[in-house]
Structure formats: C-alpha cells, structure tokens
Design a protein around this motif. Structure first.
Motif, PDB file in Angstrom:
ATOM      1  N   GLN A 142      -6.632   0.268  -3.911  1.00  0.00           N
ATOM      2  CA  GLN A 142      -6.145   0.510  -2.642  1.00  0.00           C
ATOM      3  C   GLN A 142      -5.341  -1.010  -2.558  1.00  0.00           C
ATOM      4  OE1 GLN A 142      -6.925   2.327   0.627  1.00  0.00           O
ATOM      5  NE2 GLN A 142      -4.829   0.974   0.728  1.00  0.00           N
ATOM      6  N   LEU A 143      -5.667  -1.880  -3.264  1.00  0.00           N
ATOM      7  CA  LEU A 143      -4.816  -3.050  -2.970  1.00  0.00           C
ATOM      8  C   LEU A 143      -3.672  -2.925  -3.859  1.00  0.00           C
ATOM      9  CD1 LEU A 143      -7.677  -5.824  -3.995  1.00  0.00           C
ATOM     10  CD2 LEU A 143      -6.107  -5.942  -1.768  1.00  0.00           C
ATOM     11  N   GLN A 144      -3.431  -2.246  -5.141  1.00  0.00           N
ATOM     12  CA  GLN A 144      -2.351  -1.882  -5.572  1.00  0.00           C
ATOM     13  C   GLN A 144      -1.526  -1.053  -4.825  1.00  0.00           C
ATOM     14  OE1 GLN A 144      -4.171  -0.100  -9.386  1.00  0.00           O
ATOM     15  NE2 GLN A 144      -3.640  -2.115 -10.418  1.00  0.00           N
ATOM     16  N   GLN A 145      -1.943   0.006  -4.368  1.00  0.00           N
ATOM     17  CA  GLN A 145      -1.109   0.892  -3.595  1.00  0.00           C
ATOM     18  C   GLN A 145      -0.456   0.343  -2.500  1.00  0.00           C
ATOM     19  OE1 GLN A 145      -2.768   2.979  -0.177  1.00  0.00           O
ATOM     20  NE2 GLN A 145      -1.829   4.928  -0.892  1.00  0.00           N
ATOM     21  N   THR A 146      -1.311  -0.650  -1.591  1.00  0.00           N
ATOM     22  CA  THR A 146      -0.741  -1.340  -0.519  1.00  0.00           C
ATOM     23  C   THR A 146       0.356  -2.223  -0.974  1.00  0.00           C
ATOM     24  OG1 THR A 146      -2.915  -1.052   0.699  1.00  0.00           O
ATOM     25  CG2 THR A 146      -1.210  -2.790   1.533  1.00  0.00           C
ATOM     26  N   ARG A 147       0.227  -3.141  -1.920  1.00  0.00           N
ATOM     27  CA  ARG A 147       1.171  -3.936  -2.595  1.00  0.00           C
ATOM     28  C   ARG A 147       2.533  -3.150  -2.802  1.00  0.00           C
ATOM     29  NH1 ARG A 147      -0.200  -5.270  -8.341  1.00  0.00           N
ATOM     30  NH2 ARG A 147       0.797  -3.127  -8.387  1.00  0.00           N
ATOM     31  N   ASP A 148       2.395  -1.825  -3.593  1.00  0.00           N
ATOM     32  CA  ASP A 148       3.342  -1.191  -3.980  1.00  0.00           C
ATOM     33  C   ASP A 148       4.384  -0.569  -2.673  1.00  0.00           C
ATOM     34  OD1 ASP A 148       3.081  -1.840  -6.657  1.00  0.00           O
ATOM     35  OD2 ASP A 148       2.059   0.277  -6.986  1.00  0.00           O
ATOM     36  N   ARG A 149       3.503  -0.128  -1.611  1.00  0.00           N
ATOM     37  CA  ARG A 149       3.976   0.359  -0.520  1.00  0.00           C
ATOM     38  C   ARG A 149       4.728  -0.961   0.129  1.00  0.00           C
ATOM     39  NH1 ARG A 149       0.356   3.246   3.369  1.00  0.00           N
ATOM     40  NH2 ARG A 149       2.196   3.902   4.353  1.00  0.00           N
ATOM     41  N   LEU A 150       4.118  -1.742   0.313  1.00  0.00           N
ATOM     42  CA  LEU A 150       5.037  -2.941   0.987  1.00  0.00           C
ATOM     43  C   LEU A 150       6.287  -3.279   0.211  1.00  0.00           C
ATOM     44  CD1 LEU A 150       1.887  -5.307   1.889  1.00  0.00           C
ATOM     45  CD2 LEU A 150       3.411  -4.106   3.458  1.00  0.00           C
ATOM     46  N   ARG A 151       6.422  -3.167  -0.941  1.00  0.00           N
ATOM     47  CA  ARG A 151       7.458  -3.522  -1.913  1.00  0.00           C
ATOM     48  C   ARG A 151       8.521  -2.303  -2.000  1.00  0.00           C
ATOM     49  NH1 ARG A 151       4.692  -6.715  -6.662  1.00  0.00           N
ATOM     50  NH2 ARG A 151       3.900  -8.522  -5.687  1.00  0.00           N
ATOM     51  N   GLY A 152       8.163  -1.035  -1.351  1.00  0.00           N
ATOM     52  CA  GLY A 152       9.065  -0.266  -1.278  1.00  0.00           C
ATOM     53  C   GLY A 152       8.888   0.811  -2.600  1.00  0.00           C
ATOM     54  N   ARG A 153       7.797   0.690  -3.249  1.00  0.00           N
ATOM     55  CA  ARG A 153       7.695   1.307  -4.852  1.00  0.00           C
ATOM     56  C   ARG A 153       7.235   2.737  -4.741  1.00  0.00           C
ATOM     57  NH1 ARG A 153       5.457  -3.386  -8.525  1.00  0.00           N
ATOM     58  NH2 ARG A 153       7.001  -4.855  -8.139  1.00  0.00           N
ATOM     59  N   LEU A 154       6.332   2.856  -3.628  1.00  0.00           N
ATOM     60  CA  LEU A 154       5.744   4.241  -3.325  1.00  0.00           C
ATOM     61  C   LEU A 154       6.309   4.892  -2.069  1.00  0.00           C
ATOM     62  CD1 LEU A 154       2.046   3.422  -4.177  1.00  0.00           C
ATOM     63  CD2 LEU A 154       3.875   4.970  -5.649  1.00  0.00           C
ATOM     64  N   GLU A 155       7.104   5.869  -1.913  1.00  0.00           N
ATOM     65  CA  GLU A 155       7.302   6.428  -0.879  1.00  0.00           C
ATOM     66  C   GLU A 155       6.622   7.655  -0.510  1.00  0.00           C
ATOM     67  OE1 GLU A 155       9.712   5.122   1.423  1.00  0.00           O
ATOM     68  OE2 GLU A 155       9.835   3.504   0.045  1.00  0.00           O
ATOM     69  N   ASP A 156       6.440   8.241   0.805  1.00  0.00           N
ATOM     70  CA  ASP A 156       5.773   9.308   1.281  1.00  0.00           C
ATOM     71  C   ASP A 156       6.868  10.620   0.978  1.00  0.00           C
ATOM     72  OD1 ASP A 156       3.639   8.189   1.657  1.00  0.00           O
ATOM     73  OD2 ASP A 156       3.941   7.945   4.020  1.00  0.00           O
ATOM     74  N   GLU A 157       6.558  11.793   0.877  1.00  0.00           N
ATOM     75  CA  GLU A 157       7.280  12.814   0.808  1.00  0.00           C
ATOM     76  C   GLU A 157       7.460  13.202   2.305  1.00  0.00           C
ATOM     77  OE1 GLU A 157       5.199  16.039  -1.051  1.00  0.00           O
ATOM     78  OE2 GLU A 157       4.994  15.059  -2.856  1.00  0.00           O
ATOM     79  N   SER A 158       8.888  13.410   2.365  1.00  0.00           N
ATOM     80  CA  SER A 158       9.464  13.663   3.906  1.00  0.00           C
ATOM     81  C   SER A 158       8.999  15.158   4.213  1.00  0.00           C
ATOM     82  CB  SER A 158      10.734  13.731   3.802  1.00  0.00           C
ATOM     83  OG  SER A 158      11.139  12.233   3.472  1.00  0.00           O
TER      84      SER A 158
END
Length: 158
Positions: A142-158
C-alpha cells in the motif's frame, strides 16, 4: 517505469494453488480407488485459499489492480488529486494496520492458549500466523502503491 512487482506474493500464491490442486487430485484418486479420503485436505485447502487470497490481493495492490472508481480522481486538479490519493492510501493503511494488529493479537492468543485445529489437531496459530504476515506485507505494498501514484508512475485505466 518497469512494471511494479510483488514476487514473493506471486510465488506464494503459485505454491498455494499448486498444493491445493495436488492434494485435491490425490484426494479424488484415493476416494475413487479406496472409497476413503484423506482427512487433511479440507483443512489445508481452506487455509491455502486464505493464503492465496491475501497473496493475490497484495499482488493486485502493488500493480494498482484493485477495483476503484476513478472518475472523481481524474476530474480533480493536481493538488486536490494528490490529497485524494493520500486519503485513499491512508484509509488503506488504517484498514491493513488494524487487520495486522488484531491478526497478530489473535495469533499470539492462540499460541498462548495452545488451541488445536478441529480437523487435524495442529496448533491453530500455525494457520493464523499468515494473517498478520500477509496483511503486513500488504501494508508495504500500500505504501509503495501510494508513493508511485503520487509520483505519477501508476495510472488508472480510463
């Protein structure tokens, strides 16, 4: 960015499903050939299904694969979106922290009481110890995912 990975959880999930398949197949063969069955298959299968569920959920968490409605998140401007991602991550950390804490307490109590499983008479804490271990691993994911989402590394599918 390289695809985020959760290799230990993938290995654990693979082993769990492989063992479930093998003991189930062995149980079917023994039942067909002898009319009896192994006593341990149901207890182990249920335990391994729980391990498989938590390991798979951890892999999905790391890869940003859990179901989420991203409409509001995509509509928000940068700072508000960041705040929402932090809120989502914080909620996940609280839930996983509670599962880890209470799972560890329950495991410790079962260890102290010396409770045995109903089917095979094995120490109950052997089965329960996986709950805080895997939910603790999910906390890390969860920590890794939140960090990566904040940095724009993980995007949701549209």
């Amino acid at each position: 960015m390289k695809d985020p990975d959760a290799r230990p959880e993938r290995l654990l999930a693979t082993l769990a499903i492989l063992i479930i398949g093998l003991i189930s197949l062995a149980n079917v063969l023994v039942r067909y050939l002898t009319g009896g069955s192994f006593a341990f298959t149901e207890e182990f299968s249920v335990f391994l299904l729980v391990v498989l569920t938590f390991a798979g959920a951890s892999v999905a968490l790391r890869r940003n694969g859990h179901i989420r409605i991203g409409l509001l998140e995509r509509a928000l401007p940068g700072p508000a979106r960041q705040a929402l991602i932090l809120f989502q991550g914080g909620c996940g950390l609280v839930v996983l922290g509670l599962i880890t804490w209470f799972g560890a307490r329950m495991t410790w109590q079962e260890f102290q009481w010396g409770s045995l499983s109903p089917g095979l008479g094995l120490p109950q804490w052997w089965y329960l110890a996986w709950l805080p271990l895997l939910s603790g691993l999910m906390l890390l994911r969860q920590l890794q995912q939140t960090r990566d989402r904040l940095r724009g590394r993980l995007e949701d599918e549209s």
